[in-house]
Scaffold this motif. Structure first.
Motif, PDB file in Angstrom:
ATOM      1  N   UNK A   2       0.802  -1.204   0.141  1.00 23.10           N
ATOM      2  CA  UNK A   2       0.116   0.097   0.152  1.00 23.10           C
ATOM      3  C   UNK A   2       0.973   1.182   0.135  1.00 23.10           C
ATOM      4  N   UNK A   3       0.217   2.271  -0.614  1.00 25.96           N
ATOM      5  CA  UNK A   3       0.930   3.699  -0.294  1.00 25.96           C
ATOM      6  C   UNK A   3       1.507   3.822   0.813  1.00 25.96           C
ATOM      7  N   UNK A   4       0.626   3.567   2.095  1.00 32.36           N
ATOM      8  CA  UNK A   4       1.215   3.939   3.591  1.00 32.36           C
ATOM      9  C   UNK A   4       2.185   2.986   3.697  1.00 32.36           C
ATOM     10  N   UNK A   5       2.226   1.874   3.350  1.00 31.95           N
ATOM     11  CA  UNK A   5       3.670   0.996   3.667  1.00 31.95           C
ATOM     12  C   UNK A   5       4.780   1.552   2.947  1.00 31.95           C
ATOM     13  N   UNK A   6       4.627   1.938   1.951  1.00 31.03           N
ATOM     14  CA  UNK A   6       5.689   2.735   0.983  1.00 31.03           C
ATOM     15  C   UNK A   6       6.108   3.876   1.720  1.00 31.03           C
ATOM     16  N   UNK A   7       5.180   4.623   2.310  1.00 29.30           N
ATOM     17  CA  UNK A   7       5.508   5.818   2.837  1.00 29.30           C
ATOM     18  C   UNK A   7       6.430   5.805   4.165  1.00 29.30           C
ATOM     19  N   UNK A  56       9.741  14.447   0.062  1.00 26.70           N
ATOM     20  CA  UNK A  56       8.808  14.870  -0.967  1.00 26.70           C
ATOM     21  C   UNK A  56       9.029  14.268  -2.199  1.00 26.70           C
ATOM     22  N   UNK A  57      10.510  14.201  -2.799  1.00 27.98           N
ATOM     23  CA  UNK A  57      10.932  13.418  -3.813  1.00 27.98           C
ATOM     24  C   UNK A  57      10.264  11.965  -3.711  1.00 27.98           C
ATOM     25  N   UNK A  58      10.372  11.161  -2.702  1.00 27.14           N
ATOM     26  CA  UNK A  58      10.106   9.825  -2.726  1.00 27.14           C
ATOM     27  C   UNK A  58       8.473   9.655  -2.802  1.00 27.14           C
ATOM     28  N   UNK A  59       7.728  10.550  -2.047  1.00 30.39           N
ATOM     29  CA  UNK A  59       6.398  10.597  -1.951  1.00 30.39           C
ATOM     30  C   UNK A  59       5.684  10.815  -3.220  1.00 30.39           C
ATOM     31  N   UNK A  60       6.425  11.898  -4.073  1.00 25.31           N
ATOM     32  CA  UNK A  60       6.000  12.235  -5.243  1.00 25.31           C
ATOM     33  C   UNK A  60       6.107  11.151  -6.168  1.00 25.31           C
ATOM     34  N   UNK A  61       7.313  10.658  -6.155  1.00 29.17           N
ATOM     35  CA  UNK A  61       7.478   9.467  -7.157  1.00 29.17           C
ATOM     36  C   UNK A  61       6.454   8.354  -6.852  1.00 29.17           C
ATOM     37  N   UNK A  62       6.189   7.873  -5.796  1.00 30.43           N
ATOM     38  CA  UNK A  62       5.238   6.765  -5.237  1.00 30.43           C
ATOM     39  C   UNK A  62       3.777   7.278  -5.782  1.00 30.43           C
ATOM     40  N   UNK A  63       3.626   8.337  -5.668  1.00 29.40           N
ATOM     41  CA  UNK A  63       2.370   8.742  -5.792  1.00 29.40           C
ATOM     42  C   UNK A  63       1.986   9.013  -7.441  1.00 29.40           C
ATOM     43  N   UNK A  65       3.371   6.894  -9.482  1.00 26.67           N
ATOM     44  CA  UNK A  65       3.639   5.626 -10.115  1.00 26.67           C
ATOM     45  C   UNK A  65       1.965   5.134 -10.178  1.00 26.67           C
ATOM     46  N   UNK A  66       1.175   5.526  -8.891  1.00 17.38           N
ATOM     47  CA  UNK A  66      -0.035   5.009  -8.576  1.00 17.38           C
ATOM     48  C   UNK A  66      -0.972   5.884  -7.878  1.00 17.38           C
ATOM     49  N   UNK A  67      -1.342   6.752  -8.761  1.00 16.96           N
ATOM     50  CA  UNK A  67      -2.206   7.934  -8.047  1.00 16.96           C
ATOM     51  C   UNK A  67      -3.539   7.605  -7.382  1.00 16.96           C
ATOM     52  N   UNK A  68      -4.168   6.734  -7.716  1.00 13.46           N
ATOM     53  CA  UNK A  68      -5.375   6.219  -7.268  1.00 13.46           C
ATOM     54  C   UNK A  68      -4.914   5.499  -5.694  1.00 13.46           C
TER      55      UNK A  68
END
Length: 141
Positions: A2-7, A56-63, A65-68
């Motif tokens: 999930x996005x939260x785990x990636x975060x 900022x860069x890490x979260x932007x890249x992850x977001x 890649x999978x915006x939804x």
């Protein structure tokens, strides 16, 4: 994942990389004798900027890649994972603060005491991230 785990992975990596470098620099300076405290305190500004850029860069890249996935709210399971990990991290933080402040009363100078308190905060946050990642990997709630 999930996005939260990636975060959490991004935050843990940033902590280990940037704060790890900072504390190794501090320990090296202390080991070499009397440190240049104003310079070392000045490193904090660079560390904070580096942490902001990595996040900022890490979260932007992850977001991107999978915006939804980035727009999803934390579910009940993720909130439970966060709460359990935060409780354990708070225990570590409390213990670290007692040790750092107690040592400051007896022998540490202000510079070492402040960095001891800072280390307790960073260690607690890093442990929280590790506990959250482990819980995500195991599927625990």
């Amino acid at each position: 994942m999930s996005f939260h785990e990636k975060s959490r992975w991004i935050a843990l990596g940033a902590n280990l990389l940037v704060w790890g470098w900072y504390f190794i620099t501090i320990l090296t300076a202390l080991d070499n004798g009397y440190p240049d405290e104003p310079y070392l305190f000045g490193l904090l500004a660079g560390v904070i900027v580096a942490m902001i850029v990595i996040h900022v860069v890490g979260h932007t890249v992850v977001a991107l890649l999978k915006p939804s996935e980035a727009r999803t709210e934390m579910d009940e399971r993720e909130r439970a994972i966060e709460n359990r990990a935060s409780a354990r991290a708070y225990e570590i933080l409390s213990f670290g603060l007692v040790i750092a402040l107690g040592a400051a009363l007896y022998e540490w100078n202000t510079f070492v005491a402040i960095n001891g308190v800072l280390f307790a905060f960073i260690l607690a946050e890093s442990v929280r991230y590790v506990l959250e990642i482990c819980a995500y990997r195991r599927g625990l709630a």
